[in-house]
Design an enzyme around this catalytic site. Structure first.
Site, short mmCIF file in Angstrom:
data_model
loop_
_atom_site.label_atom_id
_atom_site.label_comp_id
_atom_site.label_asym_id
_atom_site.label_seq_id
_atom_site.Cartn_x
_atom_site.Cartn_y
_atom_site.Cartn_z
N LYS A 124 -86.89 -28.56 -67.07
CA LYS A 124 -86.79 -29.19 -68.39
C LYS A 124 -85.69 -30.25 -68.40
CE LYS A 124 -89.82 -26.22 -70.10
NZ LYS A 124 -90.04 -25.39 -68.91
N LYS A 160 -88.79 -25.46 -76.60
CA LYS A 160 -89.10 -24.88 -75.29
C LYS A 160 -87.89 -24.12 -74.75
CE LYS A 160 -91.63 -29.10 -73.93
NZ LYS A 160 -91.74 -30.11 -72.85
N ARG A 210 -100.91 -34.24 -65.85
CA ARG A 210 -100.14 -33.72 -64.73
C ARG A 210 -100.30 -34.72 -63.58
NH1 ARG A 210 -98.41 -28.99 -62.53
NH2 ARG A 210 -97.17 -28.96 -64.44
N ARG A 224 -105.03 -32.48 -68.92
CA ARG A 224 -105.24 -31.12 -69.40
C ARG A 224 -105.33 -31.16 -70.93
NH1 ARG A 224 -100.19 -28.38 -66.35
NH2 ARG A 224 -99.20 -29.98 -67.63
N ARG A 232 -100.80 -25.67 -76.61
CA ARG A 232 -100.48 -25.75 -75.19
C ARG A 232 -101.74 -26.14 -74.41
NH1 ARG A 232 -98.40 -19.80 -74.28
NH2 ARG A 232 -100.42 -19.50 -75.31
N ASP A 272 -95.13 -34.11 -65.92
CA ASP A 272 -95.96 -33.92 -67.11
C ASP A 272 -95.69 -35.07 -68.08
OD1 ASP A 272 -96.99 -31.63 -66.06
OD2 ASP A 272 -95.78 -30.26 -67.28
N GLU A 280 -91.73 -33.22 -68.71
CA GLU A 280 -91.17 -32.24 -67.78
C GLU A 280 -91.33 -32.73 -66.35
OE1 GLU A 280 -92.47 -28.19 -68.15
OE2 GLU A 280 -92.30 -28.19 -70.34
#
Length: 313
Positions: A124, A160, A210, A224, A232, A272, A280
């Site tokens: 993170k 998070k 990703r 995704r 999520r 990400d 991330e």
């Protein structure tokens, strides 16, 4: 070559989705000897790292995916390459295992990703080195700071845990939500543990990308897309995977991050991105290589192995 994979039990893998399984199978198909290592078997004798090395033969068969050879305790000096592919959480046990692998690296074994890089790169917090490319972000344990930040970014934010993985513990928080105080209390353990809070990006409903990076350069990407009832998009919670391309801005993010990844020895990484923003940097056991390979018509594991073969001459 002899290549060892430190990972969670092989019996848990999905042979059509698991990235570590694909990397192992790709190495086997190129004629290399592969070994499975249970993380708890790692130990040190002086400055030398040892582990229980078990030769394995893999098949992309969900019924009978692996045959095991005889395991033996041996020095990691025997290995040309050791992959650290144990899933998070990054806890004390993980950190000690990485330190043991650093002994093998110092004695000449190629360890991926580099142990020092794994220790230093929180998945993170590492993204904050590239704040020009991230959503507005706060890291804090204090409820008032978190609530004020959510107001500043429009009344909605993503909370998070710093040591989370696979989407676990992620909340979309809103300043009008009656559960807000409770979610903050649970996530910060009553104000004793820091969390990351990021500006909510509406583009998240269209999915997150990703991007798999190899030696500081993008190999490819997947999109995704979350279920309608989910915020999520992680695959294991039902996220749908679609083919995608990198935009010009996303390419620029890769170019900004790549040199730092190389300098830190983070060879195989998953970035990400949501709404052309970096959210991330996944360094412990990034996933998605099988999906990316199928959608893009490439052989990602072979590309990774070719890089290793070239690296070791």
């Amino acid at each position: 070559m002899k290549i060892a994979y430190v990972m969670d039990p092989l019996t848990r893998v999905n042979v059509f989705a698991d990235t570590t399984f694909a990397l192992m199978l790709g190495a086997q198909q190129r004629g290399h000897d592969i070994f499975y290592v249970r993380p708890e078997s790692l130990e040190a004798r002086g400055d030398e790292a040892f582990a229980m090395l078990q030769p394995v033969t893999l098949r992309q068969d969900p019924v009978d995916p692996v045959s095991y050879g005889e395991a033996r305790q041996a020095s990691l000096d025997e290995m040309d390459v050791v992959w650290m592919r144990k899933d998070p959480p990054f806890d004390d046990t993980y950190m000690y295992e990485v330190m043991l692998l650093e002994l093998a690296e110092e004695r000449g074994t190629l360890v991926l990703n580099r142990p020092r890089g794994l220790r230093d790169a929180n998945e993170k917090l590492y993204a904050l080195h590239f704040s020009d490319h991230t959503p507005r972000t706060l890291v804090s344990s204090q409820a008032e700071s978190i609530k004020a930040f959510a107001e500043e970014v429009g009344g909605k934010a993503v909370l998070k845990p710093l040591d989370g993985h696979g989407g676990a513990g992620i909340f979309v928080i809103g300043s009008e939500d009656r559960n807000l105080n409770a979610m903050i209390e649970v996530s910060t353990h009553g104000g004793t543990r820091r969390v990351m809070v990021q500006q909510y990006l509406p583009e998240a409903r269209q999915g997150d990308k990703r991007v798999l990076m190899l030696d500081g350069k993008p190999m490819g990407a997947i999109l995704r897309v979350p279920l309608e009832q989910e915020h999520r998009s992680n695959i294991h919670v039902g996220g749908r995977v679609e083919k995608t391309e990198l935009t010009e801005r996303e390419q620029a993010i890769c170019e900004a991050v790549g040199p730092r990844l190389k300098a830190d020895g983070l060879t195989f990484v998953g970035l990400d991105m949501i709404g052309e923003r970096l959210t991330e940097v996944n360094v412990t056991s990034p996933t998605g290589i099988q999906e990316m390979s199928r959608l893009n018509g490439v052989d990602g594991p072979a590309e990774v192995m070719a890089w290793i073969e070239n690296e070791l001459g």
